[in-house]
Design a protein around this motif. Structure first.
Motif, PDB file in Angstrom:
ATOM      1  N   ASP A  34       0.827  -1.200   0.000  1.00  0.00           N
ATOM      2  CA  ASP A  34       0.000   0.000   0.000  1.00  0.00           C
ATOM      3  C   ASP A  34       0.872   1.265   0.000  1.00  0.00           C
ATOM      4  OD1 ASP A  34      -1.808   1.960   0.362  1.00  0.00           O
ATOM      5  OD2 ASP A  34      -2.746   1.129   2.147  1.00  0.00           O
ATOM      6  N   PRO A  35       0.745   2.145  -1.000  1.00  0.00           N
ATOM      7  CA  PRO A  35       1.557   3.357  -1.020  1.00  0.00           C
ATOM      8  C   PRO A  35       1.079   4.421  -0.031  1.00  0.00           C
ATOM      9  CG  PRO A  35       0.088   3.355  -2.886  1.00  0.00           C
ATOM     10  CD  PRO A  35      -0.099   2.043  -2.202  1.00  0.00           C
ATOM     11  N   VAL A  36      -0.203   4.354   0.376  1.00  0.00           N
ATOM     12  CA  VAL A  36      -0.748   5.432   1.214  1.00  0.00           C
ATOM     13  C   VAL A  36      -0.088   5.444   2.585  1.00  0.00           C
ATOM     14  CG1 VAL A  36      -2.832   6.398   2.204  1.00  0.00           C
ATOM     15  CG2 VAL A  36      -2.932   5.292  -0.011  1.00  0.00           C
ATOM     16  N   GLN A  52       2.761   4.243   3.350  1.00  0.00           N
ATOM     17  CA  GLN A  52       4.171   4.615   3.194  1.00  0.00           C
ATOM     18  C   GLN A  52       4.317   6.121   3.124  1.00  0.00           C
ATOM     19  OE1 GLN A  52       6.457   2.611   0.315  1.00  0.00           O
ATOM     20  NE2 GLN A  52       6.104   0.625   1.238  1.00  0.00           N
TER      21      GLN A  52
END
Lengths: 248, 114
Positions: free
Chosen positions: B69-71, B73
């Motif tokens: 998940d990029p959020v 990070q």
């Protein structure tokens, strides 16, 4: 409250909190078994919609760009707080103490590392939205390059390299620039912080629209903020080690 | 094993608070607070982890590859920088406390009177 009573009270409270935390953890999805839809959608959509191969950068500077502006202003306010707290009691600048590093090997290594660190920092900022990196990470590395000059050279050359007015200008430009880029979108009738520029092709330095601008603004802001912090704490130290002035 | 990262985050959080409660020195207190805050990074990153997922960076990696998940990070990344500057602010307060009260022990500070 006595120290013993405080620790006892903490012990009881911590046991209760630990029990509640463990209970809630058993209700979470298992590690690696992630259910959030938002992240999965972004992983698929961001490289196509924003032409940004680093999805984290797209989240920081585009999808959650407004939130990042808040974070930047917290950074700005914290650094201003440090400057206000530490500057007021130092009415005049202490004479800059002479503390050059005497070892030639250390000086040579340190100075060459400072140059390499500076280039690394610039590279991390510049490619932040293509490969891992970005303004926040690169900014910290850039500030470390300046700190290396103090560590391996002398406080005097560090101060000459980072004149306070210029660092303050960089700090203000970084924080203000982010807001101004957001306002430019308002001027042409879009939403605040909406993209202004063509998206380009993912994987190129010219990709991402406004993301590179916001990336450089935050890089400048973070570099200047950390250099300003180092400046304030090192000036404090300069007052302490100067034999003619005793701290009141 | 499948809950270990979450338990680790809870443990770091509790140890950090314990450090704050029994602190006898301002610098120790600031470090304990930073430690408490770092538990949020462990929690966020372990929530966003996808089994066998790569970094959410699609340079030279085909789109649609399994990624984490990029959020979370992005949240962690801004949080780290901000937590460092807030720690610096608290250390500046500690310097002032040392100058005015001549002590670094939080227990020895008298309450501020107007």
């Amino acid at each position: 409250m006595s120290r013993r009573a405080r620790l006892a009270l903490f012990g009881i409270a911590a046991c209760g909190l630990a029990a509640l935390l463990l209970w809630s953890i058993t209700g979470l999805p298992k590690f690696g078994d992630y259910h959030g839809a938002y992240g999965k959608i972004l992983d698929k959509a961001a490289p196509r919609e924003r032409q940004t191969s680093n999805v984290v950068a797209a989240v920081v500077f585009d999808y959650r760009g407004f939130d990042t502006m808040g974070e930047e202003l917290i950074l700005f306010a914290a650094v201003m707080g440090v400057a206000m707290l530490l500057r007021e009691p130092r009415e005049e600048e202490a004479p800059v103490p002479e503390d050059p590093v005497r070892s030639d090997a250390l000086r040579a290594c340190g100075v060459s590392f400072a140059g390499a660190t500076l280039v690394l920092g610039l590279w991390i900022v510049a490619h932040g939205y293509v490969t891992p990196g970005g303004g926040f990470q690169g900014g910290v590395i850039l500030a470390a390059a300046f700190l290396l000059v103090w560590l391996a050279g002398s406080y005097r050359s560090y101060r000459r390299l980072t004149p306070v007015p210029i660092v303050e200008l960089g700090e203000g430009t970084g924080a203000g620039g982010y807001v101004v880029i957001g306002l430019c979108a308002l001027l042409i009738g879009d939403a605040f912080l909406q993209n202004l520029l063509p998206y380009g092709v993912a994987g190129k330095l010219s990709s991402g629209g406004s993301i590179p601008l916001l990336n450089w603004a935050s890089g400048l802001e973070v570099t200047a903020a950390f250099v300003l912090l180092f400046n304030e704490f090192l000036s404090e130290r300069a007052v302490l080690i100067d034999p003619t002035r005793r701290p009141s | 094993m499948s809950y270990l990262p979450f338990v680790l985050a809870a443990w770091i959080f509790l140890v950090g608070i314990f450090g704050i409660v029994r602190s006898r020195h301002f610098i120790h207190l600031v470090v304990s607070l930073s430690l408490t805050q770092s538990s949020t990074y462990v929690l966020l990153l372990s929530i966003g982890y996808v089994k066998h997922g790569g970094a959410p960076i699609f340079k030279d990696v085909p789109l649609g590859t399994k990624a984490v998940d990029p959020v979370v990070q992005a949240l962690t990344l801004t949080d780290i920088v901000v937590s460092v500057t807030v720690a610096a602010l608290l250390l500046a307060v500690a310097i002032e406390a040392k100058k005015h009260a001549k002590t670094m022990n939080p227990d020895e500070l008298r309450p501020v009177r107007g």
